[in-house]
Design an enzyme around this catalytic site. Structure first.
Site, PDB file in Angstrom:
ATOM      1  N   GLU D  76       0.845  -1.133  -0.011  1.00 44.31           N
ATOM      2  CA  GLU D  76       0.027  -0.186  -0.013  1.00 44.31           C
ATOM      3  C   GLU D  76       0.893   1.363   0.039  1.00 44.31           C
ATOM      4  O   GLU D  76       0.457   2.357  -0.681  1.00 44.31           O
ATOM      5  CB  GLU D  76      -0.814   0.000   1.139  1.00 44.31           C
ATOM      6  CG  GLU D  76      -2.173  -0.740   0.897  1.00 44.31           C
ATOM      7  CD  GLU D  76      -1.969  -2.563   1.294  1.00 44.31           C
ATOM      8  OE1 GLU D  76      -0.716  -2.743   1.640  1.00 44.31           O
ATOM      9  OE2 GLU D  76      -2.843  -3.062   0.888  1.00 44.31           O
ATOM     10  N   HIS D 144     -12.008  -4.573   9.244  1.00 46.15           N
ATOM     11  CA  HIS D 144     -12.407  -4.327   7.956  1.00 46.15           C
ATOM     12  C   HIS D 144     -13.728  -3.475   8.088  1.00 46.15           C
ATOM     13  O   HIS D 144     -14.693  -3.584   7.200  1.00 46.15           O
ATOM     14  CB  HIS D 144     -12.828  -5.482   7.441  1.00 46.15           C
ATOM     15  CG  HIS D 144     -11.698  -6.462   6.911  1.00 46.15           C
ATOM     16  ND1 HIS D 144     -10.920  -7.111   7.607  1.00 46.15           N
ATOM     17  CD2 HIS D 144     -11.424  -6.836   5.429  1.00 46.15           C
ATOM     18  CE1 HIS D 144      -9.786  -7.700   6.995  1.00 46.15           C
ATOM     19  NE2 HIS D 144     -10.165  -7.569   5.826  1.00 46.15           N
TER      20      HIS D 144
HETATM   21  C1  LIG Z   1      -2.544  -4.472   4.216  1.00 43.72           C
HETATM   22  C2  LIG Z   1      -3.623  -5.393   3.487  1.00 43.72           C
HETATM   23  N1  LIG Z   1      -4.018  -5.192   2.403  1.00 43.72           N
HETATM   24  C3  LIG Z   1      -4.553  -6.051   1.467  1.00 43.72           C
HETATM   25  C4  LIG Z   1      -5.488  -6.968   2.183  1.00 43.72           C
HETATM   26  C5  LIG Z   1      -6.503  -7.817   1.665  1.00 43.72           C
HETATM   27  N2  LIG Z   1      -6.187  -9.061   1.521  1.00 43.72           N
HETATM   28  C6  LIG Z   1      -6.511 -10.231   2.310  1.00 43.72           C
HETATM   29  S1  LIG Z   1      -5.547 -11.590   1.931  1.00 43.72           S
HETATM   30  C7  LIG Z   1      -4.761 -11.095   0.537  1.00 43.72           C
HETATM   31  C8  LIG Z   1      -3.754 -11.831  -0.042  1.00 43.72           C
HETATM   32  C9  LIG Z   1      -2.795 -12.321   0.690  1.00 43.72           C
HETATM   33  O1  LIG Z   1      -1.983 -12.997  -0.028  1.00 43.72           O
HETATM   34  P1  LIG Z   1      -0.956 -14.081   0.664  1.00 43.72           P
HETATM   35  O2  LIG Z   1      -0.021 -13.224   1.803  1.00 43.72           O
HETATM   36  O3  LIG Z   1      -0.244 -14.861  -0.354  1.00 43.72           O
HETATM   37  O4  LIG Z   1      -1.597 -14.921   1.687  1.00 43.72           O
HETATM   38  P2  LIG Z   1      -3.088 -16.044   1.117  1.00 43.72           P
HETATM   39  O5  LIG Z   1      -4.306 -15.319   1.019  1.00 43.72           O
HETATM   40  O6  LIG Z   1      -2.406 -16.604  -0.285  1.00 43.72           O
HETATM   41  O7  LIG Z   1      -2.988 -16.944   2.198  1.00 43.72           O
HETATM   42  C10 LIG Z   1      -5.302  -9.595   0.331  1.00 43.72           C
HETATM   43  C11 LIG Z   1      -4.715  -8.574  -0.514  1.00 43.72           C
HETATM   44  C12 LIG Z   1      -5.395  -6.969   3.617  1.00 43.72           C
HETATM   45  N3  LIG Z   1      -5.887  -7.984   4.485  1.00 43.72           N
HETATM   46  N4  LIG Z   1      -4.252  -6.261   4.148  1.00 43.72           N
END
Ligand SMILES: Cc1ncc(C[n+]2csc(CCOP(=O)(O)OP(=O)(O)O)c2C)c(N)n1
Ligand SMILES: Cc1ncc(C[n+]2csc(CCOP(=O)(O)OP(=O)(O)O)c2C)c(N)n1
Ligand SMILES: [Mg+2]
Ligand SMILES: [Mg+2]
Lengths: 351, 306, 306, 351
Positions: D76, D144
């Site tokens: 971000e 959220h």
């Molecule tokens: C700072 C932040 N940005 C965006 C999100 C929205 N979000 C939730 S899970 C996710 C993907 C995360 O990917 P990864 O770290 O690979 O974990 P996975 O979902 O694959 O287990 C996103 C973008 C968030 N929760 N926090």
């Protein structure tokens, strides 16, 4: 272990004589006493081994040990998050943010983590954490002049303390360290009175502090001056302008009651309402911008609880809704001054 | 345990589809081997921080399935009394810090748990779970640097399931492996096959032992894959079917069951017995969760302050 | 130019001591070779982002000394019309983005300048100045990863002067060099001696050329040292005198002057002539700054919105 | 190039018939039109190539090109800062934050950089930037469910837009993209009406949108319902509750005037003052917590400008001062509902 509920506990004063200290000296004493009494207390921050930006920790590393006064990397998210984790394991960290303005680079850790983790866990964890935040304009331009007290006023789950004199600063810092919650400890950059730095309002930063141990409870405001004609609520540097103005106005036959909330969250609304029911007039003076200022919430509360006691429109003085400009004459013009406070009070009284 | 997680997530999925689980859910089906292998390498006194995909992490650390399911439903019997929900499950009494749903934010906090362990001499190790997508967050880097400089007992464990939500790993990093980033902090870093619980166990055990003995932090990356979409309403149409098929062939549940049977020579009966006991555990969990009432509305005003 | 910067900072220091410069100042005396060497490798159309220690960066990029000095005094003739001050100096018309005083914050923004250059095909390169202490900020890592993934024309230039304010580099990183962190993003990274302008020139030129030709970002670390404390009121007593002496022996100003004289055979007269012209430039600058008025107080309400 | 001053420009409507759209469809149309008209406009964010969290960008990558609809790493600070830099070079980025709540991890880039760089530079740079922020509680727990509109209300140097229906959403998004300043575009998570997701208040997210091109100016409020007895100011989801309540109260002989500010910064105070001078009663309904709510500032302005026209204490309804709980009945109890709005209006009228 559970801590005394400081919002209800009366101030404990064991006077053994007193001396004049600056706020920074009073805060240093508070840290020293609490670190001596409880070895779970430690201080973290940038450059604090040599005293930090305002010399709050001067000499502490030597006396308390370098494992309890820790220089951190420039990683605000890193060390604030670290302090949150350490607090959940039972330590009692005090984080020195150098300038409050830098907290924004770790805003998520306070807005989303520190203030919510206990709640979301259904009370499973506790976060006894103090964050030391110098606030306000001090001739360094917009990025070093934010009003932390108003930008975090709307965040549930934390407490906000804003002492304006050495006595309150020491008593409140001790209470904050003993509090089991997240406490933002906010002092105006011009109030510390640190030695070795040029300070405006030098006189405002010195005051009497008793020798003995005492606490000032969080959540209890203080009437800094009794009066009959108008209630003025103010904190930080502008409180001192208000007190000077009140003295001037006495000769004009205007009797001003001056209230220092001392803590913004929880706010001692009763004290303000009680005073307004007596004076029937209210002025709030804040250094932060007009929009989003804590004073607007006080106004809405007073309207709700004492609408029919108010004889004149509730007035407010605040900074302009702008970033703070660098050029000294422009900075001065942006924030409430003694002169503007005088004019405003006269206007409220005489219309 | 791997089977328990798989079946738990399946039950959650069904309940969600039947509208019994509000909000959103992120299932971990396909990633069980990493969770169970890693947790096996930790001691019960150790701490973990969970992600938004935390149901399996919680179960593997020993969180009660009934309390977990009740939490997902917002019931008063939930591990967080219904205050957290799917994104914030955890039970501090078993060392599972209620999950942090803002990715990256848990790494500095995990580092703080490790800081306290070192300072208080508890001998605890903290395992910080995060995903491949989260490796793009600055908080993780600040935490890894702090942990390295202060030699803190923390294991940064990356569940690399190839995607950040809908975005393929090749879109957000040039590196082949997340573990390449450990050198930036002079920290040991390894990448292992995350669908083999024994491989994961060995890697995490080595890192945890090193941490416990004062050797500081490590980065362990486990390569695994999501069976499902990112969240419940995600069909995951953005994934290349060859990639999906290749990974599903390594699905840890059937694979490991066969190994137990063939290599370890554990009999069909025993395995079936385990599976039955899991089913009855889950029935009990559902019974508990369904019968648990919603919290009184006044409870919303609790737990704001200590 | 190096001499101009040195003398400018000296003048600023005197004016500050005489109370003519309000607020705070961060001097760059001792680091001139890095600034001049780096800027020499850039084209005038290129962009730089400045740090809190930005006076020298600004001068080297071609910002007018008079406007710069007037800015430090909060005068209307200042490059930022007195709105910014020492911490925010810069002149966008010469490609020097007014300085960002929150360390780390400039790296994503510099990456955005490079993104626009690539998208608009301007052929511009952006040079992001930051310090060794700033290498602990997550923003820098997010920016380096983005620049690497999108192959953006940016040079991340670390002025490593061994200290973050009062804190020695060994207290906040295990690495010997900041440039070790480039591999975490599969980005070229080098460390060079920052008190030799020619060495710096060569390293930055290579990185800038690569960026301009579409080769993506690089990390260039220049090892140098502060003559002064972190800011005006800092005696820098925390520094080991042997470290200080060793570094001051490599002070770029006398060293390079000798080299010009002995190696390049430039005569005393010519060098003295250059120095005189610098002095008269600075006198003119002071004349301009002193005679420039303070802005009208109404100006505080301008520039909030476009 | 300079843009028309949208705060004064009248809405341009070239009606060519209209259809019912959801807010997300209206926003998608706005993006499509602006990206077609101006190739400096581009969209950045996580997972937006497949449509993003609320499907605002569904299909845009295909039509506008993957170089103008960019998936970012989860960084971000990185991509918001990148957008700021790109904007200073003349591009016009729209950043999709997926959930507004994630902006806190990049708070410094908005609070210290985007809102201040133009000012500190003395007007040397311009930052035409739109940040798309889904706001409010939607059954996902406290992290959220933040109210972006109140947490950034006190930040000088930015504009804040909060449309409540598809017509306003499209017209305001087009104005925001053409604005040369930083605009926070804030829509409640329950109002998007995205297909393929379960939405409460489904009806609230659908509305008429003319076929032709039009703009809704930033800074101009809208009277969503005329009335005589009380002025109610509300936005987001709660505005729809207020409109329902107003219909109910009509049968009780209470005539409610409903004002949707549409933009919080700049705020159309004149519209509210004018209405209060007519109705002499004011209620403000916000979904954000009580402390720090934008409504308190409106109250302080109305007090200042229309104190003597007010017959009853100005009333406010807001969320509790708590993080938002997950459990559905608790979440519902934390925010203003139609039922609570009805009670409050009756109370203000009948005492
Ligand atoms: C700072 C932040 N940005 C965006 C999100 C929205 N979000 C939730 S899970 C996710 C993907 C995360 O990917 P990864 O770290 O690979 O974990 P996975 O979902 O694959 O287990 C996103 C973008 C968030 N929760 N926090
Ligand atoms: C986010 C943030 N944290 C802290 C500070 C206060 N600060 C200003 S300069 C500085 C030291 C920076 O060290 P380095 O990056 O090495 O640059 P140098 O001062 O050595 O040129 C610090 C801590 C800041 N400006 N921003
Ligand atoms: Mg992933
Ligand atoms: Mg340095």
């Amino acid at each position: 272990m559970s801590m005394p509920d400081l919002t209800t506990a009366p101030p404990i004063v064991r006077a053994e004589g007193s001396r004049n200290l600056t706020i920074v000296e009073a805060m240093r004493e508070a840290l020293r006493e609490e670190m001596t009494a409880d070895d779970r207390v430690l201080v973290l921050g940038e450059d604090i081994v040599v005293g930090g930006a305002f010399l709050v920790t001067l000499g502490l590393a030597e006396d308390m040990g370098s494992d309890r006064v820790l220089n951190t990397p420039i990683s605000e998210n890193g060390f604030l998050g670290l302090a949150i984790g350490a607090a959940m394991e039972g330590l009692r960290p005090v984080v020195d943010m150098q300038y409050g303005d830098f907290l924004f680079t770790a805003a998520d850790q306070i807005i989303q983590q520190a203030s919510k983790l206990r709640y979301m866990s259904g009370g499973q964890v506790k976060i006894p954490l103090v964050i030391q935040l110098p606030t306000g304009a001090s001739g360094r331009g917009a990025q070093h002049a934010n009003s932390m007290e108003s930008l975090f006023f709307g965040l549930p789950g934390i407490k906000i303390v804003t002492p304006s004199n050495p006595y309150d600063a020491k008593g409140l810092l001790k209470s904050a360290i003993r509090d089991d919650n997240v406490v933002l400890f906010i002092v105006h950059k011009h109030l510390y009175g640190s030695r070795g730095r040029t300070i405006q309002h030098e006189q405002t930063s010195i005051g009497e502090v008793p020798k003995g141990e005492y606490l000032v409870p969080i959540g209890v405001g203080d009437i800094k001056r009794q009066g009959e004609d108008i209630t003025v609520v103010a904190n930080n540097v502008v409180l001192h302008h208000v007190l000077n103005a009140a003295t001037t106005l006495e000769d004009e036959g205007i009797s001003v009651e001056v209230i220092d909330p001392r803590t913004l969250v929880p706010f001692d609304v009763d004290l303000v309402v009680g005073s307004v029911e007596k004076t029937n007039r209210l002025l709030i003076v804040e250094e932060n911008p007009s929009r989003g200022g804590w004073g607007t919430w006080i106004i809405s509360e007073v309207i709700r609880r004492a609408f029919y006691s108010i004889d004149a429109p509730i007035a407010r003085l605040s900074a302009d809704d702008i970033p703070i400009p660098f050029s000294p004459p422009l900075e001065r013009a942006s924030v409430p001054t003694e002169d503007r406070i005088l004019k405003k009070i006269r206007y409220v009284i005489h219309g | 345990m791997m089977f328990l997680i798989r079946r738990f997530e399946t039950v959650v999925n069904d309940l969600f589809l039947r509208g019994r689980v509000p909000g959103t859910i992120h299932l971990c089906r396909g990633q069980e081997a990493t969770l169970v292998g890693a947790m096996g390498a930790l001691e019960s006194k150790d701490r973990i921080t969970l992600t938004h995909r935390g149901h399996g992490q919680a179960l593997a650390k020993g969180v009660d399935p009934g309390g977990l399911l009740a939490e997902l439903m917002g019931k008063t019997g939930g591990v967080c009394r219904g205050m957290g929900g799917s994104l914030h499950v955890g039970d501090w009494s078993v060392g599972a810090l209620p999950a942090i749903a803002i990715v990256g934010a848990s790494s500095p906090i995990a580092t703080g748990l490790a800081f306290a362990a070192k300072r208080l001499g508890t001998g605890r190790v903290t395992c910080n779970f995060f995903g491949d997508g989260t490796a793009s967050k600055g908080e993780l880097h600040e935490a890894m640097n702090l942990a390295s400089v202060w030699e803190l007992p923390v294991v940064f464990l990356c569940e690399n399931n190839v995607y950040a939500a809908t975005t393929h790993i090749s879109e957000y990093m040039k590196n082949e492996y997340v573990s390449e980033r450990a050198v930036a902090y002079r920290m040991p870093g390894v990448s292992v096959f995350g669908n083999d619980p024994l491989t994961v166990y060995t890697a995490v055990k080595e890192a945890a032992d090193r941490a416990r003995q004062g050797g500081g932090p490590s980065l362990v990356e486990c390569l695994t894959y999501r069976r499902d979409g990112h969240k419940r309403d995600d069909p995951a149409a953005y994934r290349d079917h060859r990639e999906v098929e290749a990974w599903l062939r390594t699905d840890p549940i059937p694979t490991f069951r066969n190994r137990l049977h063939e290599e370890a020579g554990i009999s069909e009966n025993i395995l079936a017995g385990i599976e039955e006991s899991v089913e009855s555990q889950l029935l009990a969990a559902q019974g508990f969760a369904h019968s648990s009432p919603y919290p009184p509305v006044e409870q919303r005003l609790s737990y704001v302050y200590a």
